[in-house]
Design a protein around this motif. Structure first.
Motif, PDB file in Angstrom:
ATOM      1  N   ALA A   6      -8.105  39.434 -74.820  1.00  0.00           N
ATOM      2  CA  ALA A   6      -9.563  39.479 -74.664  1.00  0.00           C
ATOM      3  C   ALA A   6     -10.177  38.147 -75.074  1.00  0.00           C
ATOM      4  CB  ALA A   6     -10.150  40.617 -75.495  1.00  0.00           C
ATOM      5  N   PHE A  10     -12.371  35.702 -72.800  1.00  0.00           N
ATOM      6  CA  PHE A  10     -13.670  35.292 -73.338  1.00  0.00           C
ATOM      7  C   PHE A  10     -13.873  33.787 -73.141  1.00  0.00           C
ATOM      8  CE2 PHE A  10     -16.568  34.192 -76.855  1.00  0.00           C
ATOM      9  CZ  PHE A  10     -17.511  35.203 -76.783  1.00  0.00           C
ATOM     10  N   GLY A 248     -21.189  42.056 -79.216  1.00  0.00           N
ATOM     11  CA  GLY A 248     -20.182  41.153 -78.655  1.00  0.00           C
ATOM     12  C   GLY A 248     -20.738  40.319 -77.513  1.00  0.00           C
ATOM     13  N   VAL A 321     -16.858  42.952 -87.656  1.00  0.00           N
ATOM     14  CA  VAL A 321     -15.955  43.719 -86.794  1.00  0.00           C
ATOM     15  C   VAL A 321     -16.317  43.545 -85.316  1.00  0.00           C
ATOM     16  CG1 VAL A 321     -15.271  46.056 -86.116  1.00  0.00           C
ATOM     17  CG2 VAL A 321     -15.274  45.413 -88.526  1.00  0.00           C
ATOM     18  N   ARG A 322     -17.628  43.553 -84.982  1.00  0.00           N
ATOM     19  CA  ARG A 322     -17.997  43.536 -83.560  1.00  0.00           C
ATOM     20  C   ARG A 322     -17.592  42.242 -82.857  1.00  0.00           C
ATOM     21  NH1 ARG A 322     -22.100  42.491 -86.725  1.00  0.00           N
ATOM     22  NH2 ARG A 322     -23.691  40.949 -86.252  1.00  0.00           N
ATOM     23  N   PHE A 323     -17.443  41.145 -83.606  1.00  0.00           N
ATOM     24  CA  PHE A 323     -16.993  39.891 -82.989  1.00  0.00           C
ATOM     25  C   PHE A 323     -15.471  39.780 -83.010  1.00  0.00           C
ATOM     26  CE2 PHE A 323     -21.054  38.376 -85.209  1.00  0.00           C
ATOM     27  CZ  PHE A 323     -21.856  38.763 -84.166  1.00  0.00           C
ATOM     28  N   ASP A 327     -13.203  35.740 -81.135  1.00  0.00           N
ATOM     29  CA  ASP A 327     -14.536  35.293 -80.721  1.00  0.00           C
ATOM     30  C   ASP A 327     -15.272  34.590 -81.859  1.00  0.00           C
ATOM     31  OD1 ASP A 327     -13.724  36.523 -78.463  1.00  0.00           O
ATOM     32  OD2 ASP A 327     -15.300  38.041 -78.389  1.00  0.00           O
TER      33      ASP A 327
ATOM     34  N   LEU B  61     -28.285  48.624 -86.090  1.00  0.00           N
ATOM     35  CA  LEU B  61     -27.534  47.373 -86.079  1.00  0.00           C
ATOM     36  C   LEU B  61     -27.104  46.925 -87.461  1.00  0.00           C
ATOM     37  CD1 LEU B  61     -29.758  45.347 -83.587  1.00  0.00           C
ATOM     38  CD2 LEU B  61     -27.654  46.581 -83.107  1.00  0.00           C
ATOM     39  N   PRO B 232     -22.446  46.573 -89.444  1.00  0.00           N
ATOM     40  CA  PRO B 232     -22.720  47.981 -89.170  1.00  0.00           C
ATOM     41  C   PRO B 232     -21.469  48.759 -88.788  1.00  0.00           C
ATOM     42  CG  PRO B 232     -23.333  46.644 -87.281  1.00  0.00           C
ATOM     43  CD  PRO B 232     -22.906  45.685 -88.362  1.00  0.00           C
ATOM     44  N   ASP B 233     -20.383  48.038 -88.536  1.00  0.00           N
ATOM     45  CA  ASP B 233     -19.209  48.665 -87.924  1.00  0.00           C
ATOM     46  C   ASP B 233     -17.995  48.660 -88.843  1.00  0.00           C
ATOM     47  OD1 ASP B 233     -20.534  48.887 -85.359  1.00  0.00           O
ATOM     48  OD2 ASP B 233     -20.280  46.714 -85.209  1.00  0.00           O
ATOM     49  N   SER B 235     -13.518  49.213 -88.050  1.00  0.00           N
ATOM     50  CA  SER B 235     -12.553  49.285 -86.965  1.00  0.00           C
ATOM     51  C   SER B 235     -12.213  50.747 -86.682  1.00  0.00           C
ATOM     52  CB  SER B 235     -11.286  48.524 -87.340  1.00  0.00           C
ATOM     53  OG  SER B 235     -10.664  49.170 -88.429  1.00  0.00           O
ATOM     54  N   ARG B 268     -15.222  46.810 -76.009  1.00  0.00           N
ATOM     55  CA  ARG B 268     -15.649  45.438 -75.753  1.00  0.00           C
ATOM     56  C   ARG B 268     -16.624  45.416 -74.588  1.00  0.00           C
ATOM     57  NH1 ARG B 268      -9.871  44.718 -76.283  1.00  0.00           N
ATOM     58  NH2 ARG B 268      -9.428  43.716 -78.283  1.00  0.00           N
ATOM     59  N   ALA B 269     -17.706  44.627 -74.713  1.00  0.00           N
ATOM     60  CA  ALA B 269     -18.647  44.496 -73.606  1.00  0.00           C
ATOM     61  C   ALA B 269     -17.925  43.885 -72.415  1.00  0.00           C
ATOM     62  CB  ALA B 269     -19.829  43.628 -74.029  1.00  0.00           C
ATOM     63  N   GLY B 271     -15.419  44.669 -71.179  1.00  0.00           N
ATOM     64  CA  GLY B 271     -13.975  44.745 -71.352  1.00  0.00           C
ATOM     65  C   GLY B 271     -13.348  43.593 -72.096  1.00  0.00           C
ATOM     66  N   PHE B 272     -14.104  42.525 -72.405  1.00  0.00           N
ATOM     67  CA  PHE B 272     -13.463  41.387 -73.083  1.00  0.00           C
ATOM     68  C   PHE B 272     -14.305  40.726 -74.169  1.00  0.00           C
ATOM     69  CE2 PHE B 272     -15.803  37.917 -71.158  1.00  0.00           C
ATOM     70  CZ  PHE B 272     -16.253  38.447 -69.953  1.00  0.00           C
ATOM     71  N   MET B 273     -15.571  41.130 -74.340  1.00  0.00           N
ATOM     72  CA  MET B 273     -16.391  40.441 -75.346  1.00  0.00           C
ATOM     73  C   MET B 273     -16.374  41.195 -76.667  1.00  0.00           C
ATOM     74  SD  MET B 273     -19.698  39.605 -73.048  1.00  0.00           S
ATOM     75  CE  MET B 273     -19.638  38.518 -71.633  1.00  0.00           C
ATOM     76  N   GLY B 274     -15.936  40.542 -77.719  1.00  0.00           N
ATOM     77  CA  GLY B 274     -15.931  41.147 -79.043  1.00  0.00           C
ATOM     78  C   GLY B 274     -14.753  42.086 -79.227  1.00  0.00           C
ATOM     79  N   GLU B 275     -14.875  42.997 -80.199  1.00  0.00           N
ATOM     80  CA  GLU B 275     -13.808  43.935 -80.534  1.00  0.00           C
ATOM     81  C   GLU B 275     -14.377  45.352 -80.545  1.00  0.00           C
ATOM     82  OE1 GLU B 275     -10.394  43.447 -81.471  1.00  0.00           O
ATOM     83  OE2 GLU B 275     -10.814  41.579 -80.416  1.00  0.00           O
ATOM     84  N   ALA B 277     -15.569  48.749 -81.942  1.00  0.00           N
ATOM     85  CA  ALA B 277     -16.150  48.954 -83.265  1.00  0.00           C
ATOM     86  C   ALA B 277     -16.756  50.343 -83.351  1.00  0.00           C
ATOM     87  CB  ALA B 277     -17.217  47.892 -83.517  1.00  0.00           C
TER      88      ALA B 277
END
Lengths: 553, 292
Positions: A6, A10, A248, A321-323, A327, B61, B232-233, B235, B268-269, B271-275, B277
Motif C-alpha cells: 500500500a 501511495f 489517510g 494508526v490511520r497513517f 505513509d 476524529l 482516535p484509532d 489497530s 484504507r481510502a 484501498g491504498f491510503m493509510g492503514e 483503523a
C-alpha cells in the motif's frame, strides 16, 4: 494488500498525480509571470500599494523592495503577537513573550515556520489567520518571485531589469496560491479539517471525564501551510493532529500540496528560457534525489533497526494508526525535501537512519524539489556550480543556458552555497560549547546531539520541522535560531538576485562544439553527483556524531 | 512619492502592501472559506461532534481516555492508545513523547531524595521501560502474555551496562532494575550481573540491551504513544485482543463484539491510503447502544 505494498502504491500515485500536473501548472505559472496584462483586482492592489506595475527594477532595487517588505512583515507579525490581548479573537490569551514573538515573526516571514511555541495555548485565532497565515502566502510568493527573477536573468540579455518585485509578489499570491488554496481548503474541510472561530468548549466524555474540544480557522491555514511549503501547525502536533489531518486520504492531499508547486516550477523555468528540455533536466535531478530519499526513508522506518523499535515490533512511537508507518515516512521525506517542515509523525522517535534521512534531505539545501521557488533557485545555483566543476575538469569555459559563468557568477554561487553550512556548523559548535545550548536536549548522548543538529539544520535551511523533544522556547535558542533563519533566508536571496542581475546584463554566448549540453542524462547525473558529494563532504562529520553513531552502535 | 529616496519609497509601499494583503489573505479569504464550510460541511467544519443521548461526548476524529477517576481502564470499554498529550488526550496540550529509538536507560528514583520543589524523586522511565510496562499491564488486563523482546518479566527494559566500555567485561549491571531486585540474567559473559543502585552514575559503561526469547502478543500500537497524542484509532489487532474482555464484561457473545469491530473498522481510502483503523469512541458508543 500489505502495508508495504500500500505504501508503494501511495508513492506511485503521488508521482502520477505530480506528473499529470507538471505541464498544465508549469505552463500556467509561466503565463502568470510573463503576462503583460493585469487583472482588475491586481490593478486595484497596485493602486492601493502605490506602485507602477509596468516599470521594471534593477536587481538591487528588486532586492531592496523584497527586504523592505520582509522587514515590515516581521514588525507587523511581531506587533500582532505582542498586542494580541488588545485585539479581538484572542481567546483570552496573553501577549506572546518577547523572545518567542521575535522568533516566530522571523520564522513565518522567512518561510521557515519553526515553532518555539505551542499553537493551541499561545496564539489566538486572529494572530493565526491574520498574521501567521498571511505570511504563509506571501513568504511563498516571495520565494517564487526570486526564482522567476533568477530565470529572467538567464532568459534576458543586455538589460539591467529583472522584473518588478511587487508585481511578482501580487501575481504569485492572487493568481497561483490563492485559487489553489480556496479549492484545497474546501477539500480538506470535507475530510474533517475544522474551520470555525470557536473557543475551546468542554464536553463530558463517555467515562465521565472532561475534554476541551478546540476550534479555529484551521483548513484555510492548513492548505496554504502545505502548498506554500511553510509548515507551521495551527496546533502543537501539526499535521498529526486529527483536526489538521483527519484521514489517510487527507494525508495524501497534504503531501500532494507540499510537492505540487516545487515540482511544477521546472516547467515554468523551461518555458521562460524557451527550452522545455532544460526544465525536464532540472525535474529529473529533483525527481531522482527525491525518489531515492523517499524510498530510503521508508526502508529505514519499515526495517526497524533500533532497540525500542524491535521491542515494539514496529516504528509506531510518534505515529498515528490511520497513517501507519509507510505513509508517515513518505510525509516526513516530502516535508524535509521541500522547505515545509510540517509533520504528521514525530521525527525525534524515528529510527536512527530514518531520522537521519530527514536531516540529510534538509542538508541537500532543500533542492529536491525544495520550497516554493527556493527549491528552483537553489537547484539552478547547483547547476551553475556543476557547469563550473565540469568546465574545470575538461578545460572548457563554463556556460549555462547561453550565459558565461565567469568569476563574478561563480563567486555569488559559492557564497550562496556556503551560507547555510556555515550557519548550521557554527551554530552547532556554539550550542555545544555552552550550557544554554546543551540544556535543550530531551534525549541524551548521540540522539541529543541529533536534536540540536536538527534544530540548526532546520532553521538555517528554513525548513521548520524539529526533533520535537528539544526545548527551544528559551531566549538563547530563540535568538540563535532566529538569526539562523534570517541569514539563511535573506543572504542567499540577495546572492541569487545579484546573480540574476549579472546574468541579465550579459550578451548570450552562441553555442559551440565546446558547450556542455545541459539537458542530457549525463548532466542530470553530474548535478545529482555534485549535490550529494558537496553535502556529504560538508556534513558527514556532524552526522557521524549524531544519527550514524546512534544507528551503528 | 516620486521625490522621496528609493529606499523610503520601498518601505512605504511595503507598509501599504502588508495592509492590503492582510485584509485580503487574513480577512476576506478565511471568512469566505469559513462561510462556505459552515454552509456546506457544517458537521465537519465544527469538529465532527459525536453525541450520546443528545449531548456531545467528543469528536469522531479525536481519541479520548476510557479510564476511571484514578486512571485505571474501565473494563467495559475498548481502550485507546497511550497518549503524551497532557494527562492523556488533552486537546489543550497536544504532544508526542519525542523519545528516541535508543532511549533505553532509566534514571532510577533515589529513595528519600527530593526534587527542587520538594516532591519525592520519581526518576525517569526510558521509552523502552515505558513500552515494557505498558505491555505487561495490557497483558494482565486482557489475560494474555505481556512479554516482549528486550523486556524483563517484571515489565522493565532489559538493559545492561557493561564495564569497561571496551574490552573484556569485568562488571555488568542491570541498570533499570533497582536493588534489591534480582537481575533478569544472572551472568553476562562470565561476570555476575548486579542490580542497579539508584543515584549511581553508570554512564561510562557500554549499553547492552538484551533481547531475550520473548515474542510479543500485545500489538505495537497498544504500547506506543501516537504522534498527535489524540489518536482516535487503534489497530484491528489491538481491538481483537480486547474483544474477549469486552464480551465478558458486557455479557455479549464474542461474535457480536467482533462484528461490531468490523463495522467500525475503516479500511484504507481507495484501498491504498493509510492503514486500516478502528475508531475507539464510535466503537464504544456502539457497545453502549447494544446494552441500552
Amino acid at each position: 494488500m500489505g502495508a508495504t505494498a500500500a505504501g508503494v502504491v501511495f508513492i506511485a500515485s503521488l508521482i502520477l498525480a505530480l506528473g499529470l500536473t507538471y505541464r498544465p501548472l508549469g505552463d500556467y505559472m509561466y503565463r502568470v509571470y510573463s503576462s503583460r496584462r493585469h487583472t482588475a483586482l491586481e490593478r486595484g492592489i497596485y493602486r492601493l500599494i502605490g506602485v507602477r506595475p509596468d516599470s521594471e527594477q534593477r536587481w538591487a532595487v528588486y532586492a531592496r523592495a523584497l527586504l523592505a517588505f520582509s522587514v515590515i512583515s516581521i514588525l507587523v507579525v511581531y506587533g500582532m503577537q505582542r498586542l494580541q490581548d488588545k485585539l479581538f479573537l484572542s481567546l483570552g490569551m496573553p501577549p506572546v513573550t518577547g523572545h518567542i514573538a521575535w522568533n516566530t515573526a522571523i520564522s513565518f516571514v522567512t518561510n521557515t515556520n519553526w515553532q518555539a511555541y505551542s499553537g493551541e495555548s499561545t496564539m489566538g485565532h486572529l494572530v493565526q489567520m491574520a498574521a501567521l497565515a498571511v505570511q504563509n502566502f506571501v513568504s511563498a510568493a516571495v520565494g517564487m518571485a526570486v526564482a522567476v527573477a533568477l530565470v529572467r536573468g538567464f532568459a534576458r540579455s543586455r538589460t539591467d531589469e529583472i522584473g518588478n518585485f511587487w508585481v511578482d509578489l501580487v501575481r504569485g499570491t492572487v493568481r497561483i496560491l490563492l485559487p489553489i488554496a480556496v479549492v484545497g481548503a474546501l477539500v480538506l474541510v470535507a475530510g474533517g479539517i475544522v474551520q470555525n472561530f470557536a473557543s475551546p468548549h468542554e464536553v463530558t466524555t463517555l467515562t465521565g471525564g472532561t475534554q476541551a474540544i478546540t476550534g479555529g480557522p484551521v483548513a484555510s491555514q492548513e492548505v496554504i501551510k502545505e502548498l506554500g511549503n511553510n509548515g507551521g501547525g495551527f496546533y502543537n502536533t501539526n499535521s498529526a493532529h486529527p483536526f489538521e489531518n483527519a484521514t489517510g486520504w487527507t494525508n495524501w492531499v497534504e503531501i500532494f500540496l507540499i510537492l505540487l508547486i516545487p515540482f511544477a516550477l521546472p516547467r515554468t523555468f523551461g518555458r521562460l528560457v524557451g527550452q522545455n528540455r532544460q526544465g525536464y533536466a532540472i525535474l529529473a535531478v529533483m525527481g531522482t534525489l527525491a525518489l531515492a530519499s523517499v524510498v530510503l526513508t521508508n526502508v529505514f522506518e519499515l526495517s526497524g533497526h533500533a532497540t525500542v523499535v524491535q521491542a515494539v515490533g514496529s516504528a509506531m512511537e510518534g505515529k498515528d494508526v490511520r497513517f501507519g508507518v509507510p505513509d508517515s515516512a513518505t510525509f516526513a521525506a516530502a516535508t524535509t525535501l521541500t522547505s515545509t517542515g510540517a509533520v504528521n509523525s514525530f521525527h525525534d522517535s524515528f529510527t536512527p537512519f530514518g531520522g537521519m534521512m530527514t536531516m540529510f534531505n534538509m542538508m541537500l539545501g532543500e533542492v529536491a524539489p525544495g520550497g516554493a521557488g527556493a527549491g528552483l533557485y537553489g537547484m539552478l545555483v547547483l547547476a551553475v556550480i556543476t557547469v563550473f566543476v565540469a568546465g574545470l575538469m575538461v578545460g572548457r569555459t563554463p556556460e549555462y543556458l547561453g550565459k558565461k559563468i565567469g568569476s563574478r557568477e561563480i563567486k555569488l554561487a559559492s557564497m550562496y552555497f556556503l551560507t547555510t553550512p556555515t550557519l548550521v556548523l557554527v551554530g552547532m559548535a556554539v550550542a555545544m560549547g555552552n550550557q544554554a545550548g546543551l540544556a535543550a536536549m530531551l534525549n541524551s548522548g548521540a540522539h541529543g546531539f541529533s536534536e540540536i543538529l536538527y534544530a540548526f539544520t532546520s532553521a538555517s535551511n528554513n525548513n521548520g520541522s524539529a526533533f520535537g523533544g528539544v526545548t527551544v522556547n528559551t531566549p538563547w535558542y530563540d535568538v540563535a535560531l532566529g538569526l539562523c533563519m534570517a541569514f539563511g533566508r535573506f543572504l542567499p536571496i540577495v546572492f541569487v538576485l545579484a546573480l540574476a542581475g549579472s546574468l541579465a546584463r550579459q550578451a548570450p554566448v552562441p553555442e559551440s562544439a565546446g558547450t556542455l549540453p545541459t539537458h542530457r542524462p549525463q548532466f542530470v547525473g553530474m548535478v545529482v553527483g555534485v549535490t550529494i558529494i558537496v553535502v556529504a563532504l560538508t556534513f558527514l562529520p556532524a552526522l557521524a556524531l549524531g544519527p550514524l553513531a546512534e544507528g551503528l552502535s | 512619492m516620486e521625490r522621496l529616496p528609493s529606499w523610503l519609497r520601498q518601505h512605504i509601499a511595503a507598509i501599504r502592501a502588508i495592509v492590503v494583503l492582510t485584509l485580503l489573505l487574513g480577512g476576506v479569504y478565511p471568512l469566505v472559506i469559513t462561510g462556505v464550510a459552515q454552509a456546506v460541511f457544517h458537521a465537519e467544519a465544527n469538529g465532527s461532534a459525536v453525541q450520546k443521548d443528545g449531548k456531545d461526548v467528543g469528536s469522531a476524529l479525536v481519541g479520548q481516555l476510557f479510564t476511571d477517576k484514578s486512571g485505571n481502564p474501565v473494563a467495559g470499554y475498548f481502550q485507546s492508545r497511550p497518549s503524551a498529550a497532557g494527562a492523556g488526550y488533552d486537546m489543550l496540550s497536544t504532544a508526542a513523547s519525542n523519545l528516541g529509538p535508543e532511549d533505553v536507560v532509566d534514571v532510577l528514583p533515589v529513595p528519600g531524595a527530593k526534587d527542587d520543589e520538594g516532591n519525592p524523586d520519581t526518576g525517569r522511565q526510558s521509552l523502552l521501560t515505558q513500552v515494557c510496562a505498558r505491555s505487561k499491564a495490557i497483558g494482565e488486563l486482557e489475560g494474555v502474555s505481556g512479554a516482549r523482546p528486550y523486556c524483563t518479566a517484571d515489565g522493565i527494559g532489559a538493559v545492561l551496562k557493561v564495564f569497561p566500555a571496551v574490552g573484556t567485561p569485568t562488571r555488568a549491571v542491570s541498570v533499570n532494575q533497582a536493588c534489591p531486585a534480582t537481575p533478569f540474567v544472572a551472568v553476562y559473559e562470565g561476570v555476575k550481573v548486579e542490580c542497579g543502585k539508584p543515584g549511581e552514575d553508570y554512564s561510562a559503561g557500554r549499553t547492552v540491551p538484551v533481547r531475550g526469547g520473548a515474542t510479543a502478543v500485545v500489538p505495537p500500537d497498544a504500547v506506543t504513544a501516537s504522534g498527535s497524542g489524540l489518536d482516535p484509532d487503534i489497530s484491528v489487532a489491538y481491538a481483537d485482543l480486547q474483544a474477549p474482555r469486552i464480551a465478558r464484561e458486557r455479557h455479549l457473545p464474542l461474535g457480536t463484539v467482533r462484528t461490531l469491530i468490523r463495522e467500525h473498522t475503516t479500511g484504507r481510502a481507495l484501498g491504498f491510503m493509510g492503514e486500516p483503523a478502528v475508531n475507539v469512541l464510535e466503537l464504544n458508543l456502539a457497545l453502549d447502544g447494544k446494552r441500552g
